[in-house]
Design a protein around this motif. Structure first.
Motif, PDB file in Angstrom:
ATOM      1  N   VAL A 105       0.830  -1.205   0.000  1.00 14.01           N
ATOM      2  CA  VAL A 105       0.000   0.000   0.000  1.00 14.01           C
ATOM      3  C   VAL A 105       0.864   1.254   0.000  1.00 14.01           C
ATOM      4  N   VAL A 106       1.926   1.253   0.814  1.00 16.68           N
ATOM      5  CA  VAL A 106       2.728   2.472   0.994  1.00 16.68           C
ATOM      6  C   VAL A 106       4.039   2.426   0.217  1.00 16.68           C
ATOM      7  N   GLY A 107       4.260   1.396  -0.587  1.00 14.53           N
ATOM      8  CA  GLY A 107       5.553   1.206  -1.256  1.00 14.53           C
ATOM      9  C   GLY A 107       6.068   2.447  -1.967  1.00 14.53           C
ATOM     10  N   ASP A 108       5.385   2.869  -3.038  1.00 13.79           N
ATOM     11  CA  ASP A 108       5.823   4.047  -3.793  1.00 13.79           C
ATOM     12  C   ASP A 108       5.577   5.325  -3.016  1.00 13.79           C
ATOM     13  N   ALA A 109       4.512   5.344  -2.206  1.00 15.13           N
ATOM     14  CA  ALA A 109       4.160   6.570  -1.479  1.00 15.13           C
ATOM     15  C   ALA A 109       5.262   6.989  -0.513  1.00 15.13           C
ATOM     16  N   LEU A 110       5.966   6.023   0.086  1.00 14.50           N
ATOM     17  CA  LEU A 110       7.018   6.367   1.043  1.00 14.50           C
ATOM     18  C   LEU A 110       8.129   7.166   0.391  1.00 14.50           C
ATOM     19  N   TRP A 111       8.702   6.640  -0.672  1.00 14.96           N
ATOM     20  CA  TRP A 111       9.842   7.337  -1.253  1.00 14.96           C
ATOM     21  C   TRP A 111       9.405   8.589  -1.999  1.00 14.96           C
ATOM     22  N   LEU A 112       8.172   8.619  -2.524  1.00 18.64           N
ATOM     23  CA  LEU A 112       7.681   9.852  -3.142  1.00 18.64           C
ATOM     24  C   LEU A 112       7.480  10.940  -2.084  1.00 18.64           C
ATOM     25  N   THR A 113       7.048  10.538  -0.889  1.00 18.39           N
ATOM     26  CA  THR A 113       6.918  11.496   0.214  1.00 18.39           C
ATOM     27  C   THR A 113       8.287  12.056   0.582  1.00 18.39           C
ATOM     28  N   LEU A 114       9.276  11.175   0.702  1.00 15.19           N
ATOM     29  CA  LEU A 114      10.639  11.639   1.007  1.00 15.19           C
ATOM     30  C   LEU A 114      11.163  12.561  -0.086  1.00 15.19           C
ATOM     31  N   LEU A 115      10.905  12.206  -1.338  1.00 16.06           N
ATOM     32  CA  LEU A 115      11.387  13.022  -2.451  1.00 16.06           C
ATOM     33  C   LEU A 115      10.767  14.415  -2.423  1.00 16.06           C
ATOM     34  N   VAL A 273       5.660  16.562   6.419  1.00 15.46           N
ATOM     35  CA  VAL A 273       4.776  15.428   6.118  1.00 15.46           C
ATOM     36  C   VAL A 273       3.372  15.698   6.636  1.00 15.46           C
ATOM     37  N   SER A 274       3.265  16.106   7.916  1.00 18.79           N
ATOM     38  CA  SER A 274       1.942  16.331   8.503  1.00 18.79           C
ATOM     39  C   SER A 274       1.287  17.592   7.951  1.00 18.79           C
ATOM     40  N   VAL A 279      -2.516  19.733   1.212  1.00 19.59           N
ATOM     41  CA  VAL A 279      -1.974  20.000  -0.127  1.00 19.59           C
ATOM     42  C   VAL A 279      -1.977  18.726  -0.961  1.00 19.59           C
ATOM     43  N   SER A 280      -1.618  17.607  -0.344  1.00 13.11           N
ATOM     44  CA  SER A 280      -1.609  16.327  -1.064  1.00 13.11           C
ATOM     45  C   SER A 280      -3.015  15.951  -1.527  1.00 13.11           C
ATOM     46  N   LEU A 281      -4.018  16.245  -0.690  1.00 11.79           N
ATOM     47  CA  LEU A 281      -5.398  15.965  -1.091  1.00 11.79           C
ATOM     48  C   LEU A 281      -5.837  16.876  -2.229  1.00 11.79           C
ATOM     49  N   PRO A 286       0.417  11.382  -4.636  1.00 13.18           N
ATOM     50  CA  PRO A 286       0.438  10.004  -4.108  1.00 13.18           C
ATOM     51  C   PRO A 286       1.443   9.849  -2.975  1.00 13.18           C
ATOM     52  N   THR A 287       1.247  10.598  -1.887  1.00 16.00           N
ATOM     53  CA  THR A 287       2.143  10.543  -0.733  1.00 16.00           C
ATOM     54  C   THR A 287       1.425   9.851   0.426  1.00 16.00           C
TER      55      THR A 287
END
Length: 338
Positions: A105-115, A273-274, A279-281, A286-287
């Protein structure tokens, strides 16, 4: 320094242990959980097969055990139905809402969030520091007043509102969609150079929107810190002895003015992040922010718990980095660690 790092690592481990317990207990505070509520609905509908699957998952993940035992199984220090299989072993659990493992579920979202957040941090410092130096060294000039005005506008503008305005006008004036992190044709495609290029193009707007308020705040704080340092005797003496102004500025006042910002690195990443959930919504990014919000609303405990622990790890790692950078930057701190 080795002893200092070792002490910090021990402190990090203890801090994460306490945070993990608090996270788990807070998630369990509301009555019921995703599966219990789902079973009640399925039983009311008479769906025996789906009810049996939900009850199997309850047994599989030990949700019928005492809360403390559930916590120990979750972090991986107590044997569950599959033996020792928890966060420490790399098993992040099962997302009941998505009916998939949490890592999927969070695979791509994790590193995209970090990026996204690392890009925002770079943007914040690259833009704010030169403006703050210019504003402090040219106090009450037109440029200083302009930087002050822009800073106040940035502080007063909610980032989600700026995102909505940009979405509307970019589409209305230029016919450009700035939502998401990829063009629609690359959303579910494997990685390629074209997809990376689309990602880099779409990073520009989220970086500016998320980083604007932080940039404005940093300009104001850095300017105030520099003005305070520029009035001190060591800087006046350095200039009086003939040291070039730029060298004197960067060697002494600038380094001292950086200390508070280096110390804030530990809070910066988790705050981004928080603070970027809305903004992400709005921008359909996809974070992990929207995923966390959905997980908390549905009481998807393993998914919510892992994302909160991810933010906690960002915090303690950021604190370690800030401590090491402060020790390198400021000799007074470095000598105090001996």
């Amino acid at each position: 320094m080795i002893g200092f790092v070792a002490r910090r690592l021990v402190t990090m481990a203890l801090t994460l242990a306490v945070i993990s317990l608090l996270v788990f207990l807070i998630i369990k505070l509301p009555p019921g959980d995703f599966l219990t509520n789902q079973i009640a609905e399925l039983r009311a509908q008479g769906d025996a097969a789906a009810t049996a699957k939900a009850e199997f998952l309850i047994k599989q993940y030990g949700l019928d055990r005492p809360v403390l035992e559930q916590y120990l199984v979750w972090i991986g220090v107590w044997p569950g139905p599959n033996g020792f299989s928890g966060l420490l072993q790399g098993d992040w659990g099962w997302s009941f809402e998505y009916d998939r493992p949490v890592n999927e579920v969070v695979g791509d979202a994790l590193w995209l969030t970090l990026l996204v957040n690392l890009t925002t941090v770079v943007f914040l410092h690259v833009v704010a520091i030169p403006i703050a130096i210019y504003s402090a060294t040219r106090q009450y000039s037109i440029g200083d007043y302009l930087a002050t005005f822009v800073g106040y506008i940035g502080l007063a503008t909610p980032n989600f509102l700026l995102a909505l305005v940009l979405l509307y006008y970019m589409n209305h004036w230029f016919g450009i969609s700035i939502g998401g992190l990829f063009d629609p044709e690359y959303a579910n495609e494997p990685w390629s150079l074209a997809k990376v290029g689309s990602l880099l193009q779409h990073l520009i707007v989220p970086t500016i929107v998320i980083g604007l308020s932080g940039t404005a705040a940093m300009i104001r704080r850095m300017r105030a810190n520099l003005l305070d340092e520029l009035s001190k005797q060591y800087y006046v003496t350095a200039k009086a002895k003939g040291m070039p102004q730029t060298r004197a500025l960067l060697k002494y006042p600038f380094r001292m003015a950086l200390n508070p910002f280096i110390a804030d690195i530990g809070n910066l990443l988790p705050n981004l992040v928080s603070g970027s959930v809305l903004v992400s919504l709005v921008l359909s990014l996809p974070t992990v922010g929207p995923i966390l919000l959905a997980a908390l609303k549905s009481q998807d405990q393993f998914l919510a718990g892992f994302i909160l622990m991810f933010v906690a790890v960002l915090t303690v790692v950021g604190m370690l980095i800030s401590d090491l950078l402060l020790a390198w930057l400021d000799p007074r701190i470095r000598l105090g660690q001996r």
